[in-house]
Design a protein around this motif. Structure first.
Motif, PDB file in Angstrom:
ATOM      1  N   LEU A 177      20.580  51.293 -13.442  1.00  0.00           N
ATOM      2  CA  LEU A 177      20.033  49.993 -13.815  1.00  0.00           C
ATOM      3  C   LEU A 177      18.682  49.734 -13.146  1.00  0.00           C
ATOM      4  CD1 LEU A 177      23.130  47.602 -13.772  1.00  0.00           C
ATOM      5  CD2 LEU A 177      21.745  48.225 -15.748  1.00  0.00           C
ATOM      6  N   MET A 178      18.571  50.068 -11.865  1.00  0.00           N
ATOM      7  CA  MET A 178      17.374  49.736 -11.112  1.00  0.00           C
ATOM      8  C   MET A 178      16.208  50.676 -11.389  1.00  0.00           C
ATOM      9  SD  MET A 178      18.198  46.975  -9.603  1.00  0.00           S
ATOM     10  CE  MET A 178      16.707  46.814  -8.637  1.00  0.00           C
ATOM     11  N   TYR A 179      16.491  51.936 -11.702  1.00  0.00           N
ATOM     12  CA  TYR A 179      15.413  52.925 -11.802  1.00  0.00           C
ATOM     13  C   TYR A 179      15.255  53.552 -13.182  1.00  0.00           C
ATOM     14  CZ  TYR A 179      15.615  52.564  -6.743  1.00  0.00           C
ATOM     15  OH  TYR A 179      15.606  52.090  -5.454  1.00  0.00           O
ATOM     16  N   ARG A 180      16.170  53.254 -14.117  1.00  0.00           N
ATOM     17  CA  ARG A 180      16.064  53.870 -15.436  1.00  0.00           C
ATOM     18  C   ARG A 180      16.076  52.858 -16.576  1.00  0.00           C
ATOM     19  NH1 ARG A 180      14.497  57.336 -12.861  1.00  0.00           N
ATOM     20  NH2 ARG A 180      15.161  59.519 -12.677  1.00  0.00           N
ATOM     21  N   SER A 181      16.279  51.584 -16.275  1.00  0.00           N
ATOM     22  CA  SER A 181      16.352  50.584 -17.341  1.00  0.00           C
ATOM     23  C   SER A 181      15.105  49.702 -17.340  1.00  0.00           C
ATOM     24  CB  SER A 181      17.602  49.701 -17.163  1.00  0.00           C
ATOM     25  OG  SER A 181      17.468  48.861 -16.036  1.00  0.00           O
ATOM     26  N   ARG A 182      14.868  49.061 -18.477  1.00  0.00           N
ATOM     27  CA  ARG A 182      13.731  48.146 -18.604  1.00  0.00           C
ATOM     28  C   ARG A 182      13.897  46.962 -17.654  1.00  0.00           C
ATOM     29  NH1 ARG A 182      12.484  43.691 -21.952  1.00  0.00           N
ATOM     30  NH2 ARG A 182      10.257  43.543 -22.447  1.00  0.00           N
ATOM     31  N   TRP A 183      15.126  46.462 -17.525  1.00  0.00           N
ATOM     32  CA  TRP A 183      15.373  45.341 -16.625  1.00  0.00           C
ATOM     33  C   TRP A 183      15.088  45.734 -15.183  1.00  0.00           C
ATOM     34  CZ3 TRP A 183      19.202  44.903 -12.767  1.00  0.00           C
ATOM     35  CH2 TRP A 183      19.285  43.627 -12.180  1.00  0.00           C
ATOM     36  N   GLY A 184      15.441  46.958 -14.792  1.00  0.00           N
ATOM     37  CA  GLY A 184      15.174  47.415 -13.439  1.00  0.00           C
ATOM     38  C   GLY A 184      13.683  47.473 -13.137  1.00  0.00           C
ATOM     39  N   LYS A 185      12.913  47.873 -14.124  1.00  0.00           N
ATOM     40  CA  LYS A 185      11.449  47.892 -13.941  1.00  0.00           C
ATOM     41  C   LYS A 185      10.921  46.470 -13.743  1.00  0.00           C
ATOM     42  CE  LYS A 185      10.698  52.075 -16.702  1.00  0.00           C
ATOM     43  NZ  LYS A 185      10.083  52.630 -17.938  1.00  0.00           N
ATOM     44  N   GLN A 186      11.499  45.528 -14.478  1.00  0.00           N
ATOM     45  CA  GLN A 186      11.066  44.142 -14.317  1.00  0.00           C
ATOM     46  C   GLN A 186      11.416  43.626 -12.922  1.00  0.00           C
ATOM     47  OE1 GLN A 186      12.929  41.965 -17.503  1.00  0.00           O
ATOM     48  NE2 GLN A 186      11.441  42.637 -19.041  1.00  0.00           N
ATOM     49  N   VAL A 187      12.597  43.981 -12.430  1.00  0.00           N
ATOM     50  CA  VAL A 187      13.000  43.558 -11.090  1.00  0.00           C
ATOM     51  C   VAL A 187      12.026  44.100 -10.057  1.00  0.00           C
ATOM     52  CG1 VAL A 187      14.771  43.780  -9.300  1.00  0.00           C
ATOM     53  CG2 VAL A 187      15.437  43.331 -11.665  1.00  0.00           C
ATOM     54  N   ARG A 188      11.701  45.377 -10.147  1.00  0.00           N
ATOM     55  CA  ARG A 188      10.794  45.974  -9.167  1.00  0.00           C
ATOM     56  C   ARG A 188       9.389  45.404  -9.286  1.00  0.00           C
ATOM     57  NH1 ARG A 188      10.655  51.569 -10.310  1.00  0.00           N
ATOM     58  NH2 ARG A 188      11.962  51.320 -12.139  1.00  0.00           N
ATOM     59  N   ALA A 189       8.996  45.045 -10.504  1.00  0.00           N
ATOM     60  CA  ALA A 189       7.681  44.424 -10.681  1.00  0.00           C
ATOM     61  C   ALA A 189       7.637  43.053 -10.025  1.00  0.00           C
ATOM     62  CB  ALA A 189       7.359  44.312 -12.171  1.00  0.00           C
ATOM     63  N   VAL A 190       8.717  42.277 -10.170  1.00  0.00           N
ATOM     64  CA  VAL A 190       8.770  40.949  -9.557  1.00  0.00           C
ATOM     65  C   VAL A 190       8.772  41.067  -8.042  1.00  0.00           C
ATOM     66  CG1 VAL A 190      10.206  38.891  -9.267  1.00  0.00           C
ATOM     67  CG2 VAL A 190       9.900  39.879 -11.538  1.00  0.00           C
ATOM     68  N   VAL A 191       9.463  42.065  -7.511  1.00  0.00           N
ATOM     69  CA  VAL A 191       9.508  42.259  -6.062  1.00  0.00           C
ATOM     70  C   VAL A 191       8.127  42.574  -5.516  1.00  0.00           C
ATOM     71  CG1 VAL A 191      10.377  43.778  -4.227  1.00  0.00           C
ATOM     72  CG2 VAL A 191      11.920  42.961  -6.001  1.00  0.00           C
ATOM     73  N   GLN A 192       7.393  43.444  -6.197  1.00  0.00           N
ATOM     74  CA  GLN A 192       6.096  43.890  -5.687  1.00  0.00           C
ATOM     75  C   GLN A 192       5.016  42.835  -5.844  1.00  0.00           C
ATOM     76  OE1 GLN A 192       4.912  47.815  -6.906  1.00  0.00           O
ATOM     77  NE2 GLN A 192       6.988  48.616  -6.811  1.00  0.00           N
ATOM     78  N   ASN A 193       5.033  42.091  -6.960  1.00  0.00           N
ATOM     79  CA  ASN A 193       4.013  41.060  -7.156  1.00  0.00           C
ATOM     80  C   ASN A 193       4.528  40.064  -8.183  1.00  0.00           C
ATOM     81  OD1 ASN A 193       1.668  39.525  -7.816  1.00  0.00           O
ATOM     82  ND2 ASN A 193       0.372  41.204  -7.102  1.00  0.00           N
ATOM     83  N   ARG A 194       5.133  38.992  -7.696  1.00  0.00           N
ATOM     84  CA  ARG A 194       5.760  38.014  -8.578  1.00  0.00           C
ATOM     85  C   ARG A 194       4.740  37.339  -9.501  1.00  0.00           C
ATOM     86  NH1 ARG A 194      10.437  35.058  -8.756  1.00  0.00           N
ATOM     87  NH2 ARG A 194      11.198  36.249  -6.962  1.00  0.00           N
TER      88      ARG A 194
END
Length: 308
Positions: A177-194
């Protein structure tokens, strides 16, 4: 300390305690996965995380009674249904808590700590009022009873193997979920720069809500696993919350691999030392070692590298 045992006895002790540590590791992983998502990805200190676990345990208990009273012919499979029910019950409560409380406290870690601590007290009293103050347990299905006899002195319980398999499945699912899904990419994007994530069209509020719900849902699964190794009471979650935070901080907030590695090292050290020194001393020594390591590496064993 070791002189009172023969070599064969020490081998058996380390093997049995090592496996007991693996069962504790499985519970730690399930608890810490949810907390790592909430704390590592969102920066929210959720002191009520243990109560989400206990919600999953109580849902498992109610599912056990439901199948025993109304579907006895399907009782052997009730635990598989209970895992799913526990996940969605804890996740639904997580959505309600995030919408009604947490979303007003982002970027205020001390406030989230105090608010979720108060929430934990409310949930404990709610469980006490609904289920009573006495601890309850589930009836384990026949196919999870018994053990495998590896040697004359070493036995491996089947329910422990099931709990470990559940932890592995949850870890792999979260990783995908965190590293292979579209939602996981969104989560990591929000973490790095909301702000930038919001500027490119990501609904950051929805991402936060789903992330919090996922973390709480995994805690509910941990509650189902917990019923296999212990009884459930209103305050049982508080027995694990400190160890779970220790696992997340020691492994590195936001690092999935660090969470797993930290849970393994802490659970194994506690399990083996408990046999020779007792539970209290084992926890003290484990905490002391972790604090010393964090003094030299405060970001944890495996911290995420983020370009700023």
């Amino acid at each position: 300390m070791f002189s009172d045992f023969s070599a064969a006895e020490l081998t058996a002790i380390f093997a049995m305690q090592g496996f007991a540590g693996l069962i504790l590791f499985a519970v730690f992983v399930l608890m810490a996965l949810g907390l790592a998502i909430i704390f590592g990805q969102m920066g929210v200190i959720n002191m009520a995380h243990g109560e989400f676990m206990i919600l999953g345990a109580y849902v498992t208990y109610m599912t056990s009674n439901l199948f025993a009273n109304h579907f006895p012919e399907l009782f052997g499979s009730y635990f598989l249904f209970a895992i799913v029910f526990a996940f969605f019950a804890a996740a639904l409560l997580g959505v309600i808590v995030e919408w009604g409380l947490i979303r007003f406290l982002y970027h205020r870690p001390l406030d989230t700590l105090l608010a979720t601590w108060g929430l934990s007290l409310i949930l404990q009293q709610a469980y006490r009022s609904i289920f009573g103050a006495r601890e309850v347990g589930v009836v384990i299905p026949d196919w999870l009873m018994g053990s495998y006899q590896l040697t004359d002195m070493i036995e491996v319980p089947i329910n422990g193997l099931f709990v470990m398999a559940l932890a592995v499945l949850a870890t792999v699912t979260v990783a995908v979920l965190m590293y292979r899904s579209r939602w996981g990419k969104q989560v990591r994007a929000v973490v790095q720069n909301r702000d930038m994530a919001g500027a490119v069209g990501i609904n950051t509020a929805r991402v936060d809500r789903l992330t919090f719900a996922l973390g709480c849902g995994i805690a509910g699964v941990a509650g189902s696993a917990f019923t296999m190794i212990g009884s459930t009471g209103p305050s049982s979650g508080q027995l694990y919350i400190v160890d779970t935070f220790l696992v997340v901080v020691f492994g590195g907030a936001g690092s999935l691999f660090g969470t797993v590695a930290s849970a393994f090292s802490i659970s194994q050290s506690q399990s083996i030392m408990e046999f020779f020194m007792g539970g209290s001393m084992a926890k003290v020594l484990t905490l002391l070692v972790v604090v010393i390591i964090l003094m030299f590496r405060p970001q944890g064993l495996f911290s995420l590298k983020v370009r700023r």
